[in-house]
Structure formats: C-alpha cells, structure tokens
Design a protein around this motif. Structure first.
Motif, PDB file in Angstrom:
ATOM      1  N   GLU A  41       0.862  -1.183   0.000  1.00 23.24           N
ATOM      2  CA  GLU A  41       0.000   0.000   0.000  1.00 23.24           C
ATOM      3  C   GLU A  41       0.897   1.231   0.000  1.00 23.24           C
ATOM      4  OE1 GLU A  41      -1.479  -2.525   2.297  1.00 23.24           O
ATOM      5  OE2 GLU A  41       0.456  -2.505   3.275  1.00 23.24           O
ATOM      6  N   PHE A  42       0.784   2.028  -1.048  1.00 24.01           N
ATOM      7  CA  PHE A  42       1.616   3.221  -1.179  1.00 24.01           C
ATOM      8  C   PHE A  42       0.951   4.180  -2.153  1.00 24.01           C
ATOM      9  CE2 PHE A  42       2.838   0.266  -4.443  1.00 24.01           C
ATOM     10  CZ  PHE A  42       3.180   1.025  -5.553  1.00 24.01           C
ATOM     11  N   GLU A  43       1.473   5.393  -2.229  1.00 27.79           N
ATOM     12  CA  GLU A  43       0.941   6.374  -3.168  1.00 27.79           C
ATOM     13  C   GLU A  43       1.748   6.348  -4.457  1.00 27.79           C
ATOM     14  OE1 GLU A  43       0.834  10.217  -1.384  1.00 27.79           O
ATOM     15  OE2 GLU A  43      -0.935   9.783  -0.169  1.00 27.79           O
ATOM     16  N   ASP A  44       1.052   6.306  -5.597  1.00 27.87           N
ATOM     17  CA  ASP A  44       1.751   6.362  -6.880  1.00 27.87           C
ATOM     18  C   ASP A  44       2.110   7.813  -7.202  1.00 27.87           C
ATOM     19  OD1 ASP A  44      -0.555   7.596  -7.840  1.00 27.87           O
ATOM     20  OD2 ASP A  44      -1.263   5.824  -8.924  1.00 27.87           O
ATOM     21  N   ALA A  45       2.648   8.038  -8.384  1.00 29.46           N
ATOM     22  CA  ALA A  45       3.120   9.373  -8.753  1.00 29.46           C
ATOM     23  C   ALA A  45       2.008  10.420  -8.729  1.00 29.46           C
ATOM     24  CB  ALA A  45       3.760   9.335 -10.142  1.00 29.46           C
ATOM     25  N   SER A  46       0.770   9.986  -8.927  1.00 32.97           N
ATOM     26  CA  SER A  46      -0.355  10.926  -8.940  1.00 32.97           C
ATOM     27  C   SER A  46      -0.956  11.139  -7.558  1.00 32.97           C
ATOM     28  CB  SER A  46      -1.445  10.411  -9.886  1.00 32.97           C
ATOM     29  OG  SER A  46      -2.056   9.237  -9.355  1.00 32.97           O
ATOM     30  N   GLY A  47      -0.426  10.398  -6.548  1.00 29.92           N
ATOM     31  CA  GLY A  47      -0.949  10.515  -5.198  1.00 29.92           C
ATOM     32  C   GLY A  47      -2.050   9.529  -4.873  1.00 29.92           C
ATOM     33  N   LYS A  48      -2.381   8.657  -5.825  1.00 30.34           N
ATOM     34  CA  LYS A  48      -3.415   7.644  -5.605  1.00 30.34           C
ATOM     35  C   LYS A  48      -2.850   6.490  -4.782  1.00 30.34           C
ATOM     36  CE  LYS A  48      -6.328   4.331  -8.109  1.00 30.34           C
ATOM     37  NZ  LYS A  48      -6.635   3.762  -9.444  1.00 30.34           N
ATOM     38  N   VAL A  49      -3.634   6.022  -3.808  1.00 29.33           N
ATOM     39  CA  VAL A  49      -3.217   4.880  -3.002  1.00 29.33           C
ATOM     40  C   VAL A  49      -3.380   3.602  -3.821  1.00 29.33           C
ATOM     41  CG1 VAL A  49      -3.649   3.533  -0.903  1.00 29.33           C
ATOM     42  CG2 VAL A  49      -3.849   6.026  -0.861  1.00 29.33           C
ATOM     43  N   THR A  50      -2.297   2.831  -3.921  1.00 36.78           N
ATOM     44  CA  THR A  50      -2.311   1.625  -4.730  1.00 36.78           C
ATOM     45  C   THR A  50      -1.500   0.540  -4.034  1.00 36.78           C
ATOM     46  OG1 THR A  50      -1.912   0.782  -6.977  1.00 36.78           O
ATOM     47  CG2 THR A  50      -0.263   2.304  -6.080  1.00 36.78           C
ATOM     48  N   GLY A  51      -1.386  -0.611  -4.659  1.00 37.30           N
ATOM     49  CA  GLY A  51      -0.598  -1.698  -4.094  1.00 37.30           C
ATOM     50  C   GLY A  51      -1.350  -3.025  -4.114  1.00 37.30           C
ATOM     51  N   PHE A  52      -0.639  -4.093  -3.821  1.00 37.26           N
ATOM     52  CA  PHE A  52      -1.200  -5.449  -3.822  1.00 37.26           C
ATOM     53  C   PHE A  52      -2.428  -5.530  -2.901  1.00 37.26           C
ATOM     54  CE2 PHE A  52      -1.761  -9.730  -2.357  1.00 37.26           C
ATOM     55  CZ  PHE A  52      -1.249 -10.598  -3.308  1.00 37.26           C
ATOM     56  N   GLU A  53      -2.251  -5.130  -1.649  1.00 39.40           N
ATOM     57  CA  GLU A  53      -3.352  -5.260  -0.692  1.00 39.40           C
ATOM     58  C   GLU A  53      -4.466  -4.257  -0.960  1.00 39.40           C
ATOM     59  OE1 GLU A  53      -1.576  -7.169   3.321  1.00 39.40           O
ATOM     60  OE2 GLU A  53      -0.872  -5.141   2.897  1.00 39.40           O
ATOM     61  N   VAL A  54      -4.126  -3.109  -1.501  1.00 39.16           N
ATOM     62  CA  VAL A  54      -5.139  -2.126  -1.873  1.00 39.16           C
ATOM     63  C   VAL A  54      -6.028  -2.695  -2.978  1.00 39.16           C
ATOM     64  CG1 VAL A  54      -5.529   0.151  -2.914  1.00 39.16           C
ATOM     65  CG2 VAL A  54      -3.782  -0.141  -1.145  1.00 39.16           C
ATOM     66  N   ASP A  55      -5.399  -3.305  -3.989  1.00 38.34           N
ATOM     67  CA  ASP A  55      -6.166  -3.933  -5.062  1.00 38.34           C
ATOM     68  C   ASP A  55      -7.058  -5.047  -4.519  1.00 38.34           C
ATOM     69  OD1 ASP A  55      -4.980  -2.273  -6.901  1.00 38.34           O
ATOM     70  OD2 ASP A  55      -3.649  -3.791  -7.754  1.00 38.34           O
ATOM     71  N   LEU A  56      -6.509  -5.830  -3.589  1.00 35.01           N
ATOM     72  CA  LEU A  56      -7.273  -6.936  -3.010  1.00 35.01           C
ATOM     73  C   LEU A  56      -8.477  -6.415  -2.223  1.00 35.01           C
ATOM     74  CD1 LEU A  56      -7.698  -9.902  -2.312  1.00 35.01           C
ATOM     75  CD2 LEU A  56      -6.032  -9.634  -0.454  1.00 35.01           C
TER      76      LEU A  56
END
Length: 265
Positions: A41-56
């Motif tokens: 779980e982390f912020e991508d370049a645009s500031g959106k929260v993303t990651g393996f567990e976020v997707d799950l």
C-alpha cells in the motif's frame, strides 16, 4: 446588510456543494493501512493509493457491494485502531501470530513471506554475520522488530533503530545512519530491483503468512474470508501476485490455496 449576509451564506453553501463538502457519505468500510509499505500500500506518482493489498481490498469491497476508504495509520497504531472500532479492518503485510490472535481476528492468509536483511552494496556486508555491532533498522512492532530483539545476542547486533515504514528506513540506510534493514522480503525485493546501490543479502525464514486483521470475533471477518475463498478459486489473487512481483505464485502457497480462518492456540 441582511441581504448581503444571506447571499454570502448561499454563495458559500454553493461552493461547499461544488467541492463535495456537503452531502458526503461515510464509506461502508474504513481500512487502516501504513501507506508507504511498498508494494502493499503506497501512493503512486499521482498521489493515488495503490498496491497489492489495496487492489485486493478494493475487489473484496466490490464483491460485498460496499464502498471503502483507506486511512493512513502507523503500523503499530493499526492494532488499537481496529480493536477500538475506529477502523473496520487493517492491512499492511500483517503477519498472523498466536499472540495477535488472542486479541484480534484474521481472515485466511493470502501471502507467505519471510524477513530479510538489506544493506548498501558498498557496505561489504554479506549477511547477518556481518551485522555484529552494527545499527539495524526495523519497522516498529513488526515481525522484523520482534525477530531482531529475539536474535540480538546471537548475531551481536548493535542498536536496533525503529521506523514507521520502508521509505524513512531506506533513507537512513542510504545515508549511512543504519547499516542494515530487516523487513519483509517481498517489499524489499520489489524496492531494490532497480536500485543497484542496495541489495538483499539474506533471507530470514520465519514462516510468516499475511492477512487482513479485524477486531476480535467481528462477523465482518467471516464475510471477507468467504470472498477471499472465491477470489482464490477464480485465480484473482494469483494474478495480483504476478502483477506486483512479476512471478507466478506457487500452487502450494496461501496465495493460491484455500485455507481455514486461523484460530489461536
């Protein structure tokens, strides 16, 4: 005077509505996460929260027909937050342990992991035996923290310095303020893959399995667990593994195999 005041109130109310301040509904599920825990779980370049567990979690919420909000929470703060009901569930590559099962509930695991030691390539350190009298970084309250404390004497570790996530720990590692960093091997392998100045030098077997954490005996845990069973059967979680780690999940791992909800001893 009165007309101007009413106009101002109406004008401000309109602005608030335009910017979504009024009429905002609280999310159905509030999920605590230590944002900055790459690649979970982390912020991508645009500031959106993303990651393996976020997707799950987003997919689980979709299957349950619920909206979700992620709340940035230090790892050590996830436990009291879920127990007090401030959040409905917590993620951040949280390891299931018998001790934790005394006070919280977990859904079935979806990732098997170990700890690992990362150093700078220039340090010359080749493994844990090279960490004698050295400063080691860990994540506060994590499995790596507990492992370092339990094995400090065996490896003659120097100071154990605690961090709230991978990014600040890596900054201190590169700056030479710590000599090595012990944390989850998938996160570290993901982080160093395009950074030749850093290297993972030793896997530390711990038998860890990651899952979503809930307050003790929360019925939501069983609902989420059922969805995880479905997602494993569809191959959804195995696909997430390929997306985030660039490798196929082994059939014997909890990423693929349907398991029971863990019970404490």
């Amino acid at each position: 005077m009165t007309r101007v005041s009413n106009f101002n109130v109406s004008f401000l109310s309109g602005l608030l509505a335009v910017f979504g301040v009024t009429g905002v509904q609280a999310a159905d599920l509030t999920v605590g996460a230590n944002i900055g825990n790459v690649p979970w779980e982390f912020e991508d370049a645009s500031g959106k929260v993303t990651g393996f567990e976020v997707d799950l979690v987003n997919e689980i919420a979709k299957r349950l027909g619920k909206s979700v909000e992620f709340v940035n929470t230090p790892f050590n703060g996830l436990f009291p937050a879920v127990q007090s009901g401030r959040i409905n569930m917590a993620i951040s590559s949280i390891t299931i342990t018998d001790k934790r099962l005394e006070s919280v509930t977990f859904a079935q695991p979806y990732y098997d992991s170990d700890q690992s030691l990362t150093v700078t390539a220039a340090s010359g350190i080749e493994g844990l035996k090279g960490m004698a009298d050295k400063v080691v970084g860990v994540d506060t309250g994590s499995t790596g923290d507990m492992w370092a404390e339990a094995n400090k004497a065996e490896y003659k570790l120097g100071e154990i310095r605690r961090f709230e996530g991978l990014q600040p720990a890596m900054l201190d590692l590169v700056a030479g303020r710590v000599d090595g960093y012990i944390s989850d091997i998938p996160a570290l392998l993901y982080y160093v893959k395009d950074k030749p100045e850093l290297k993972v030098v030793e896997r530390i077997p711990t038998g860890e399995k990651y899952s979503i954490m809930f307050n003790k005996d929360d019925p939501l845990a069983a609902e989420v667990n059922a969805v995880i069973t479905t997602l494993k059967g569809e191959g959804f979680i195995a696909k997430l593994h390929e997306t985030w780690f660039g490798a196929k999940a082994e059939d014997t791992t909890s990423t693929v195999t349907v398991l029971d909800m863990p019970k404490g001893k």
